[in-house]
Write a protein that holds these residues in place. Sequence first.
Motif, short mmCIF file in Angstrom:
data_model
loop_
_atom_site.label_atom_id
_atom_site.label_comp_id
_atom_site.label_asym_id
_atom_site.label_seq_id
_atom_site.Cartn_x
_atom_site.Cartn_y
_atom_site.Cartn_z
N ARG A 1 13.79 -0.09 -3.33
CA ARG A 1 13.54 -0.92 -2.15
C ARG A 1 12.91 -0.04 -1.06
O ARG A 1 13.42 1.04 -0.76
N HIS A 2 11.82 -0.50 -0.50
CA HIS A 2 11.10 0.34 0.47
C HIS A 2 11.96 0.65 1.69
O HIS A 2 12.56 -0.24 2.30
N ALA A 3 12.01 1.91 2.06
CA ALA A 3 12.58 2.37 3.33
C ALA A 3 11.72 3.55 3.73
O ALA A 3 11.60 4.52 2.98
N ASP B 1 0.82 -1.22 0.00
CA ASP B 1 0.00 0.00 0.00
C ASP B 1 0.85 1.27 0.00
O ASP B 1 0.34 2.36 0.20
N CYS B 2 2.16 1.11 -0.27
CA CYS B 2 3.03 2.28 -0.39
C CYS B 2 3.00 2.78 -1.83
O CYS B 2 3.38 2.06 -2.76
N VAL B 3 2.53 4.02 -2.02
CA VAL B 3 2.36 4.53 -3.39
C VAL B 3 3.71 4.63 -4.11
O VAL B 3 3.78 4.35 -5.33
N PHE B 4 4.79 4.95 -3.42
CA PHE B 4 6.07 5.06 -4.11
C PHE B 4 6.63 3.68 -4.47
O PHE B 4 7.28 3.54 -5.50
N CYS B 5 6.36 2.66 -3.67
CA CYS B 5 6.73 1.29 -4.07
C CYS B 5 5.97 0.90 -5.34
O CYS B 5 6.54 0.28 -6.25
N ARG B 6 4.70 1.31 -5.40
CA ARG B 6 3.91 0.95 -6.59
C ARG B 6 4.42 1.70 -7.82
O ARG B 6 4.47 1.14 -8.91
N PRO C 1 5.61 8.02 3.48
CA PRO C 1 6.60 7.26 4.26
C PRO C 1 7.40 6.28 3.41
O PRO C 1 7.40 5.06 3.66
N HIS C 2 8.07 6.80 2.40
CA HIS C 2 9.04 6.07 1.58
C HIS C 2 10.07 7.14 1.21
O HIS C 2 9.70 8.16 0.60
N VAL C 3 11.31 6.92 1.61
CA VAL C 3 12.36 7.96 1.45
C VAL C 3 12.36 8.53 0.04
O VAL C 3 12.30 7.78 -0.94
ZN ZN Z 1 7.53 2.10 -0.38
#
Ligand code: ZN
Length: 156
Positions: free
Chosen positions: A45-47, A3-8, A97-99
Motif C-alpha cells: 500500500r503506497h505510503a 507513477d510510483c515505481v515501487f507501487c508498480r 517517495p514510497h517507504v
Molecule cells: Zn508507491
Amino acid sequence: MNDCVFCRIAAGDAPAVKVYEDDALCAFLDIRPIVRGHTLVIPKRHAAALADLDAELGAHVFRAGHRLALAIQRSSLAADGANLVLNDGTAAFQTVPHVHLHVIPRRHRDTLRVALGFLLRRPHDPIATAAAIRGGIAALDNEDNPGAGPHEGADE
Ligand code: ZN
Ligand code: AMP
C-alpha cells in the motif's frame, strides 16, 4: 496509472527481482546495490514517508527485514551481519517517495568493499543472488518448522 515505481513493482507492473512477497509487502533486489544481496522491503500500500505509514504495517515491514537479514546470513551469501536502513524524507536522502527498508548484507572487514560499492552501485548477478536469498529464507523456515513443506510466496 500510478507513477510510483515501487507501487508498480508491488503490483507486478514493473520489473523487479523479488525474493519474498505476502499480501501486505514485497522484498526485491535493489537495482543499484551497494553490495551483493542489497534488498528493499516495501509495503504494497503506497505510503510516501513514515508519516503516511500505518504503524502496524511498518512493524510488519520491519519484521520482514529482520527475517531477511537472518535469511541472508543462513544463505550462501554467508553475511555476518546487516545494516537495516530507512531513509525518511528528502532531508534523510530518501530518493523514492514510497517507504522502503534497505537490508544491506555485511561481512567482517568489508569496509573497503562497501565504500567501493557505494560509489559503483553495480548489480551482482541478480538471478543467482535472489536464488541464494530464497534459499536462506527456506533454510530459516525449515529451522522454525522442521519437516514442513517448501516455502511458498517467493516470486520473481
Ligand atoms: Zn508507491
Ligand atoms: P533511498 O535513497 O532510500 O530512497 O533509496 C532508494 C533505493 O531504491 C536506491 O538504493 C535505488 O537504487 C533503489 N531503486 C530505485 N529504483 C528502483 C527499481 N526500479 N528497482 C529496484 N530498486 C530501485
